[in-house]
Design a protein around this motif. Structure first.
Motif, PDB file in Angstrom:
ATOM      1  N   ARG A 175       0.877  -1.193   0.408  1.00 52.34           N
ATOM      2  CA  ARG A 175      -0.089   0.265  -0.173  1.00 52.34           C
ATOM      3  C   ARG A 175       0.845   1.329   0.074  1.00 52.34           C
ATOM      4  NH1 ARG A 175      -3.150  -3.121   3.499  1.00 52.34           N
ATOM      5  NH2 ARG A 175      -1.772  -1.954   5.049  1.00 52.34           N
ATOM      6  N   ALA A 176       0.020   2.120  -0.742  1.00 49.79           N
ATOM      7  CA  ALA A 176       1.247   3.346  -0.600  1.00 49.79           C
ATOM      8  C   ALA A 176       0.005   4.728  -1.372  1.00 49.79           C
ATOM      9  CB  ALA A 176       2.317   2.939  -1.341  1.00 49.79           C
ATOM     10  N   THR A 177       0.215   5.873  -0.755  1.00 49.67           N
ATOM     11  CA  THR A 177      -0.381   6.995  -0.930  1.00 49.67           C
ATOM     12  C   THR A 177      -0.610   7.940  -2.361  1.00 49.67           C
ATOM     13  OG1 THR A 177       0.978   8.573   0.244  1.00 49.67           O
ATOM     14  CG2 THR A 177      -0.807   7.191   1.860  1.00 49.67           C
ATOM     15  N   HIS A 178       0.994   7.698  -3.453  1.00 53.04           N
ATOM     16  CA  HIS A 178       1.503   8.638  -4.364  1.00 53.04           C
ATOM     17  C   HIS A 178       1.925   7.351  -4.877  1.00 53.04           C
ATOM     18  CE1 HIS A 178      -0.184  11.922  -2.038  1.00 53.04           C
ATOM     19  NE2 HIS A 178       0.005  12.091  -2.690  1.00 53.04           N
ATOM     20  N   ARG A 179       1.838   7.933  -6.269  1.00 54.70           N
ATOM     21  CA  ARG A 179       2.832   6.995  -7.023  1.00 54.70           C
ATOM     22  C   ARG A 179       3.507   8.195  -8.463  1.00 54.70           C
ATOM     23  NH1 ARG A 179       1.089   1.513 -11.547  1.00 54.70           N
ATOM     24  NH2 ARG A 179       2.858   2.243 -12.880  1.00 54.70           N
ATOM     25  N   CYS A 180       4.451   7.388  -8.658  1.00 52.50           N
ATOM     26  CA  CYS A 180       5.633   8.861  -9.833  1.00 52.50           C
ATOM     27  C   CYS A 180       5.675   8.716 -10.783  1.00 52.50           C
ATOM     28  CB  CYS A 180       6.678   9.145  -8.846  1.00 52.50           C
ATOM     29  SG  CYS A 180       6.835  10.155  -6.776  1.00 52.50           S
ATOM     30  N   THR A 181       4.928   9.575 -11.957  1.00 53.04           N
ATOM     31  CA  THR A 181       6.053   9.504 -12.796  1.00 53.04           C
ATOM     32  C   THR A 181       6.771  10.176 -13.338  1.00 53.04           C
ATOM     33  OG1 THR A 181       4.876  11.546 -13.600  1.00 53.04           O
ATOM     34  CG2 THR A 181       3.342  10.047 -13.591  1.00 53.04           C
ATOM     35  N   HIS A 182       7.349   9.453 -14.321  1.00 50.14           N
ATOM     36  CA  HIS A 182       9.395   9.683 -14.702  1.00 50.14           C
ATOM     37  C   HIS A 182       9.466  10.245 -16.056  1.00 50.14           C
ATOM     38  CE1 HIS A 182       8.707   6.644 -10.694  1.00 50.14           C
ATOM     39  NE2 HIS A 182       9.956   7.247 -10.662  1.00 50.14           N
ATOM     40  N   ASP A 183      10.934  11.269 -15.714  1.00 50.88           N
ATOM     41  CA  ASP A 183      11.096  11.278 -17.275  1.00 50.88           C
ATOM     42  C   ASP A 183      12.294  10.045 -18.001  1.00 50.88           C
ATOM     43  OD1 ASP A 183      13.434  11.080 -15.544  1.00 50.88           O
ATOM     44  OD2 ASP A 183      14.003  13.257 -15.943  1.00 50.88           O
ATOM     45  N   ALA A 184      12.819  10.229 -18.697  1.00 51.01           N
ATOM     46  CA  ALA A 184      13.435   9.408 -19.266  1.00 51.01           C
ATOM     47  C   ALA A 184      15.323   8.453 -18.794  1.00 51.01           C
ATOM     48  CB  ALA A 184      14.237   9.984 -20.887  1.00 51.01           C
ATOM     49  N   ARG A 185      15.263   9.885 -17.957  1.00 52.49           N
ATOM     50  CA  ARG A 185      15.864   8.994 -16.843  1.00 52.49           C
ATOM     51  C   ARG A 185      15.910   8.941 -15.147  1.00 52.49           C
ATOM     52  NH1 ARG A 185      19.527  14.531 -16.153  1.00 52.49           N
ATOM     53  NH2 ARG A 185      17.189  15.593 -15.771  1.00 52.49           N
ATOM     54  N   CYS A 186      13.615   8.378 -15.378  1.00 51.82           N
ATOM     55  CA  CYS A 186      13.611   7.725 -13.895  1.00 51.82           C
ATOM     56  C   CYS A 186      13.534   9.217 -12.980  1.00 51.82           C
ATOM     57  CB  CYS A 186      13.983   6.901 -13.636  1.00 51.82           C
ATOM     58  SG  CYS A 186      14.132   5.225 -14.800  1.00 51.82           S
ATOM     59  N   LEU A 187      14.175  10.299 -13.241  1.00 54.80           N
ATOM     60  CA  LEU A 187      13.587  11.467 -12.112  1.00 54.80           C
ATOM     61  C   LEU A 187      11.981  11.567 -11.985  1.00 54.80           C
ATOM     62  CD1 LEU A 187      16.503  13.506 -13.318  1.00 54.80           C
ATOM     63  CD2 LEU A 187      16.416  11.976 -11.192  1.00 54.80           C
ATOM     64  N   PRO A 188      11.675  11.650 -11.283  1.00 48.71           N
ATOM     65  CA  PRO A 188      10.162  11.815 -10.643  1.00 48.71           C
ATOM     66  C   PRO A 188       9.919  13.391 -11.592  1.00 48.71           C
ATOM     67  CG  PRO A 188      11.291  12.480  -8.720  1.00 48.71           C
ATOM     68  CD  PRO A 188      12.069  11.570  -9.530  1.00 48.71           C
ATOM     69  N   VAL A 189       8.585  13.903 -11.887  1.00 47.16           N
ATOM     70  CA  VAL A 189       8.350  14.578 -12.434  1.00 47.16           C
ATOM     71  C   VAL A 189       6.514  14.805 -11.945  1.00 47.16           C
ATOM     72  CG1 VAL A 189       9.733  14.304 -14.953  1.00 47.16           C
ATOM     73  CG2 VAL A 189       7.343  13.764 -14.996  1.00 47.16           C
TER      74      VAL A 189
END
Length: 283
Positions: free
Chosen positions: A158-172
């Motif tokens: 379980r978690a509260t949020h899910r990140c989206t990432h750029d091509a370098r896997c840095l969260p955006v």
């Protein structure tokens, strides 16, 4: 190599290789992908520690400081400083070991203490990192295991949020989520960060179910990596969001912690195993 054993558990530690773990078995079942003989930890096998930050820092930026870029193609400083340095064995017994080391690599000066304990029913990893510098500084920690991933593996947490990432896997960005619960259709191909983790994750293999529980600094954030080109599953407890110092818009979902001189950051990870009645091959 330092071998620990208790009941069905066997663990091999590598003090000279970042204090990492080259083998972890429960009975006849591999829990971590075993490290090839003579190979340095870093993947896709064993497990290593990420100290004094976890995952990536864009451009190595930490406020006014610049950390060494060790992922040159993407321009990031990844996984900290401790995994490339030897640790000392402070205590050793058949089922317990304490590893320690001191790092002086500007701007960081810190000490780390890792106690690894096996009992008949669990593995416990107890980590403390202390700022030994003269100034307050941001710290973070994480653990990067490479679990086996046979056909039929399932992951749930379980978690509260899910990140989206750029091509370098840095969260955006970060979007609300209940977490994950499913097989490869749910996690395959992820290299994704989950803030607001509740500190528990289960990996169900055809014959075993592993429960990972984290407390303290290691119980807030989780990185999941499941590459399509190799049968591994990384479920990585960490204390902060990747590149948190450079992501002010949502760093609240996992900031690094500023430690004053003498202050410490600590967390505990436990792994326990139960048999499964599901059909299929061995883990």
């Amino acid at each position: 190599m330092l071998r620990l054993h208790a009941g069905p558990w066997v663990a091999d530690l590598a003090p000279e290789d970042g204090g990492g773990m080259t083998l972890l078995r429960h009975g006849d079942h591999a829990i971590l992908v075993p490290a090839p003989e003579g190979a340095r930890l870093g993947g896709p096998f064993g497990a290593f520690w990420m100290i004094p930050w976890a995952n990536r820092l864009d451009g190595g930026r930490l406020g006014p400081h610049r950390l060494p870029i060790n992922r040159v193609p993407e321009g990031t400083a990844i996984h900290g400083l401790s995994r490339d340095r030897a640790w000392d064995v402070a205590e050793a017994a058949p089922d317990h070991a304490v590893l320690v080391h001191s790092v002086n690599a500007a701007p960081y000066r810190y000490e780390a203490r890792l106690a690894t304990t096996l009992t008949t029913d669990r593995l416990t990893l107890d980590l403390t990192v202390t700022n030994r510098g003269a100034e307050p500084l941001a710290f973070g920690v994480g653990w990067h295991p490479w679990f086996v991933r046979p056909a039929g593996t399932r992951l749930a947490f379980r978690a509260t949020h899910r990140c989206t990432h750029d091509a370098r896997c840095l969260p955006v960005s970060a979007e609300p989520t209940p977490g994950l619960d499913g097989g490869e259709d749910v996690f395959l191909g992820l290299d994704t960060h989950f803030p607001g983790w509740d500190g528990t994750a289960t990996i169900a293999w055809p014959e075993l179910t592993l429960t990972m529980t984290a407390t303290g600094a290691l119980a807030t954030n989780l990185q999941v990596y499941a590459p399509r080109d190799r049968a591994v599953l990384c479920v990585e407890p960490s204390s902060h969001l990747p590149d948190a110092p450079n992501r002010p818009d949502f760093a609240r979902l996992g900031p690094m912690r500023v430690l004053a001189p003498g202050e410490s950051l600590s967390g505990i990870i436990t792994l326990s195993v139960e048999g499964s009645h599901r059909g299929g091959g061995a883990a």
